[in-house]
Structure formats: C-alpha cells, structure tokens
Write a protein that holds these residues in place. Sequence first.
Motif, PDB file in Angstrom:
ATOM      1  N   LEU A 166       0.828  -1.212   0.000  1.00 52.01           N
ATOM      2  CA  LEU A 166       0.000   0.000   0.000  1.00 52.01           C
ATOM      3  C   LEU A 166       0.859   1.258   0.000  1.00 52.01           C
ATOM      4  CD1 LEU A 166      -2.920  -0.860   2.470  1.00 52.01           C
ATOM      5  CD2 LEU A 166      -3.012  -0.694  -0.018  1.00 52.01           C
ATOM      6  N   THR A 167       1.929   1.234   0.786  1.00 54.70           N
ATOM      7  CA  THR A 167       2.833   2.391   0.839  1.00 54.70           C
ATOM      8  C   THR A 167       3.490   2.630  -0.516  1.00 54.70           C
ATOM      9  OG1 THR A 167       3.294   1.880   3.162  1.00 54.70           O
ATOM     10  CG2 THR A 167       4.802   3.397   2.056  1.00 54.70           C
ATOM     11  N   SER A 168       3.947   1.550  -1.158  1.00 54.62           N
ATOM     12  CA  SER A 168       4.575   1.663  -2.482  1.00 54.62           C
ATOM     13  C   SER A 168       3.591   2.199  -3.513  1.00 54.62           C
ATOM     14  CB  SER A 168       5.101   0.294  -2.931  1.00 54.62           C
ATOM     15  OG  SER A 168       6.028  -0.211  -2.004  1.00 54.62           O
ATOM     16  N   ALA A 169       2.343   1.726  -3.447  1.00 51.98           N
ATOM     17  CA  ALA A 169       1.315   2.195  -4.382  1.00 51.98           C
ATOM     18  C   ALA A 169       1.039   3.681  -4.191  1.00 51.98           C
ATOM     19  CB  ALA A 169       0.035   1.387  -4.188  1.00 51.98           C
ATOM     20  N   ALA A 170       1.000   4.118  -2.930  1.00 50.85           N
ATOM     21  CA  ALA A 170       0.762   5.536  -2.648  1.00 50.85           C
ATOM     22  C   ALA A 170       1.896   6.397  -3.195  1.00 50.85           C
ATOM     23  CB  ALA A 170       0.614   5.741  -1.140  1.00 50.85           C
ATOM     24  N   ILE A 171       3.136   5.928  -3.023  1.00 50.35           N
ATOM     25  CA  ILE A 171       4.293   6.654  -3.556  1.00 50.35           C
ATOM     26  C   ILE A 171       4.231   6.710  -5.079  1.00 50.35           C
ATOM     27  CG2 ILE A 171       6.805   6.599  -3.801  1.00 50.35           C
ATOM     28  CD1 ILE A 171       5.940   7.501  -1.070  1.00 50.35           C
ATOM     29  N   ALA A 172       3.840   5.585  -5.701  1.00 51.89           N
ATOM     30  CA  ALA A 172       3.742   5.528  -7.168  1.00 51.89           C
ATOM     31  C   ALA A 172       2.730   6.543  -7.688  1.00 51.89           C
ATOM     32  CB  ALA A 172       3.348   4.118  -7.608  1.00 51.89           C
ATOM     33  N   ILE A 173       1.592   6.645  -7.018  1.00 54.66           N
ATOM     34  CA  ILE A 173       0.559   7.607  -7.429  1.00 54.66           C
ATOM     35  C   ILE A 173       1.080   9.032  -7.326  1.00 54.66           C
ATOM     36  CG2 ILE A 173      -1.703   8.549  -6.805  1.00 54.66           C
ATOM     37  CD1 ILE A 173      -2.467   5.684  -5.937  1.00 54.66           C
ATOM     38  N   CYS A 174       1.815   9.308  -6.265  1.00 62.05           N
ATOM     39  CA  CYS A 174       2.379  10.655  -6.083  1.00 62.05           C
ATOM     40  C   CYS A 174       3.383  10.990  -7.181  1.00 62.05           C
ATOM     41  CB  CYS A 174       3.049  10.754  -4.707  1.00 62.05           C
ATOM     42  SG  CYS A 174       1.899  10.681  -3.320  1.00 62.05           S
ATOM     43  N   VAL A 175       4.228  10.015  -7.549  1.00 59.04           N
ATOM     44  CA  VAL A 175       5.244  10.244  -8.586  1.00 59.04           C
ATOM     45  C   VAL A 175       4.588  10.479  -9.936  1.00 59.04           C
ATOM     46  CG1 VAL A 175       7.143   9.169  -9.855  1.00 59.04           C
ATOM     47  CG2 VAL A 175       7.027   8.949  -7.369  1.00 59.04           C
ATOM     48  N   ILE A 176       3.556   9.678 -10.256  1.00 56.44           N
ATOM     49  CA  ILE A 176       2.873   9.810 -11.547  1.00 56.44           C
ATOM     50  C   ILE A 176       2.177  11.157 -11.675  1.00 56.44           C
ATOM     51  CG2 ILE A 176       0.952   8.893 -12.927  1.00 56.44           C
ATOM     52  CD1 ILE A 176       1.693   6.121 -11.840  1.00 56.44           C
ATOM     53  N   SER A 177       1.604  11.635 -10.576  1.00 56.94           N
ATOM     54  CA  SER A 177       0.849  12.890 -10.618  1.00 56.94           C
ATOM     55  C   SER A 177       1.741  14.124 -10.633  1.00 56.94           C
ATOM     56  CB  SER A 177      -0.093  12.958  -9.410  1.00 56.94           C
ATOM     57  OG  SER A 177       0.645  12.920  -8.195  1.00 56.94           O
TER      58      SER A 177
END
Length: 458
Positions: free
Chosen positions: A446-457
């Motif tokens: 979940l933490t990795s997914a949240a970081i991924a969303i932040c990077v993409i945005s």
Amino acid sequence: MGYVSDKMPLLGFGTFQIKSSDIYDCLDVALQTGYRFIDTAQCYGNEKAIGDALQLLLPKYKLERSDIFITTKVAPKFQGKNKCRKFSFNTLAGKESWEELEECYYEKKVRSIGVSNYNIVHLEELLSYCKVKPEVNQCEYHPYFYTDDLVSYCKKNDIHFQAYSSFGSASNKHVLMEDEQIKEFAKLKNKTISQVLLAWSLSQGISVLPRSKCSSHIIENFESTNLKLTDSEIKSLIKKNQQKFCWDPSKIIKLMLRIISRNLNKVHCKRHFSDILKEKKNEKGDNESQKLIYGISVTSAFLITHGVFYLRRRNENKKTDSLVDTISFQDFLNKYLLEGKVSSIIYQVPFSIADVYLEEKLQNSKLSQKDQFKTNLMLKFTNKKQEVIARPPDIRVKFEEDSKSFKEIIKEVNENMKQTNESLNKEVKLSINEFPSRGEFFISILTSAAIAICVISM
C-alpha cells in the motif's frame, strides 16, 4: 474463340483474389475447359503458384509454354529504372520504366508490353516518347462504366482495349448481377447474366478476364464466347447513370504532382525529418528518465517500509532479551520440553529465537485487571493465546536451524508424549512468526502504491 494480335485470346482467366493454395485446381479446370490466356499481377501474390501449377498442368493437357498467353502487372512501388526487370512485366508509369520494358521486348524476354488503367492523358504522354507502342490497355469496362472515348482512342492508335471487372467489383457486384434489364435480356437469350456481361464486351472486340474458383462458373464463363450481341443490343444495355466501381487512375496525376513537390523540397524534408528524429529521441530519453525515477521511488518505498518493520521487530527482540534468559536448545529439550512443562512456543524466524511459555508459570501467573481485560478481548476476536498477549515469554531458546526443522521436532515430541502418557491431553502449541508477516507485506504494498501515485501525478 477470337484472338487479338500475337495469339492472345479474347477470353482470359483472371486470378485476382485467388489464393496460391487454390491456383492449381482453378487452372486445372480452366485449361481443361479451353482457356489459354491467364491474367495475374505482382500484387495478386500468386505469380509463383501459377508458374508451379503450369509446370505440372501443361504436360497433362499436352500443351507447350508457347500455347499459353500470360499477362502480369508491376506494382507502382517497383516501377522505375532497373526495378521492373526483377519482376513481371506490364503496366508502368514513367519514361524510364517504359524504356526498361522496351529493352526487355527487344531482348525477346517478353512477347509484348502494355499498360493498365491508362486514361487518354496517360496514353498521350506515353505515345509521345515510346519506341514500342503498348499492345494492350487493361481498364474497368462494363455497361455501367462505358468509356467509349477511351476505347475509340485505343482503337485509333492500334492499342487493344481489355476489360476487367466485367461483373463489377466485389463490393458492388450485385449492381450488375441484379440489374432488371440485364436479367430480362439474359432470360431472352437463354443465357446467364455472367455470360451476357462477358459477351457484351466480347461482341465489341474487347477481351475479358473473368475470375472464379467455382468449376461450373469457370465453364459457364468460357461458354460466353458462343453469344454474339448486335450493335443495337450492346447500346441497349448501356446505363444512363454511369458508375465506376474500381479505383480511379486519374488520381495518378495528382500523385505524381505530390511526388514532384516532395522532390523539390527534398533538402527541407530531410532537415525536417532530422529534427523530428531528434525530438523523438529527446522524448524517448525523457520517458526513460521518468520510468527510472518511478522504479526507484516505488522500490525505495517498499524497502524502507520493510526496513521500518524489521527495526521494530529487532528492538522488541532486544527488549525481550534484557528481560528473559536465553538457554541452549539441549537444555530446553531435557529440562522443559520432554518433561511436559511447555505450554506454547513462538518461533521468531528472523532472529532464530524461540519464545517459550511454561505451563507452571502460566497457571500461577496473576494478570493485572488491565492485562486480563486485554487478554479476554483478544481471545474473543482473534483467538490468540493468553500468554502471547498478556506477558513476555518465560524463557528463550536459541535455535539455528530453519522453522521447518523446529516444527518437526515439536511434532515428534507431541506424538511421543501422547504414546508414553495416554492421560496427557494437552500438546505443545507452536506458532511461526515469519518476516514479513502478511499484514506487514500488505502495508508495504500500500505504501509503495501511494508513492507511485504521487510520482505519476507530479
């Protein structure tokens, strides 16, 4: 059956859209029926299959290669100096291409040369520089597309006019085949519609190239040579509302103008293309950088979360070490496990340590009111053991082997205790505490997914 000059029959067998796998069977029926003229083209993709089939079929019907007249056409992309020699020889656009064909004609590599889809303007240009006039001009021709001016021009210049798509194109065939006037005329002559449409051209001295994969239709088309239409009958079938079904050769002029325009701007085009390549390369580099940043961010988030959980586990383990004595596995086995004093064990896989809860201390231990409430609550909702929740272990055991070995040892001890003491109903409970646990792994994801969303945005 009528013939054009140099033994070319008026009725030919068309091979457009006939697959190579079907060519042999179709030509077998055609040659047996009496066809001696085969039409193909490079873009049909069946030239080799026709050659292979004829090698087998000519001896079968006691024919020589000279008995068969074959026409083929060169695709536009292969037209030009030194190109057409590599392929079949027929319709070409451009002076260099025609000069190349003339050389082939003089060298007797081809029997005759001609063109396809040439309008009057194309023929006028060709006749202005050619040394060998085209023998044939193959074009769309039927009652719905009656090009009398082009036919007359070809006749005036001794160019044989040859018709293709006598039944219309594949997508518009129903227009001709379902025409009421043509149907009535066919009924009157006791012929099929196909035979009438072919005879309509043949009666004008125009050769035709019907195509079919059906044996009965191949024979039926050949029998159209037995029908002769009068001039008045030919004119009566011509439609007032003319309709072209196939491609328009007049667009060739527009295409040539576009090619000339591109050649005039050749240097500019090259420079522009070079700029585009540079932009694409830069974009590709940016995309690669973004992918790298994305990968590093996600991986780092996953590893950092794992690291936090591990440090938390290690600190708890050190705290327990300071409160509880650690003994060897041999002492644990002899003094506690085989004596039936052990209630439960939690094996801490990351640290190769077993937390042991003893039966005697469990019974004598007195829990505070707070710990008792916590124990009852956890037992109700999680079914966890009291000693795991309420208090630290009684002793710790160092065990360097893997968790599988530890499980086997406890299993053997439990079985042995049951066999030696049948009155003993209890057995040692063993829990394996892996790292990461399912909960810890899920939180890391979940933490990795949240970081991924932040990077993409970003």
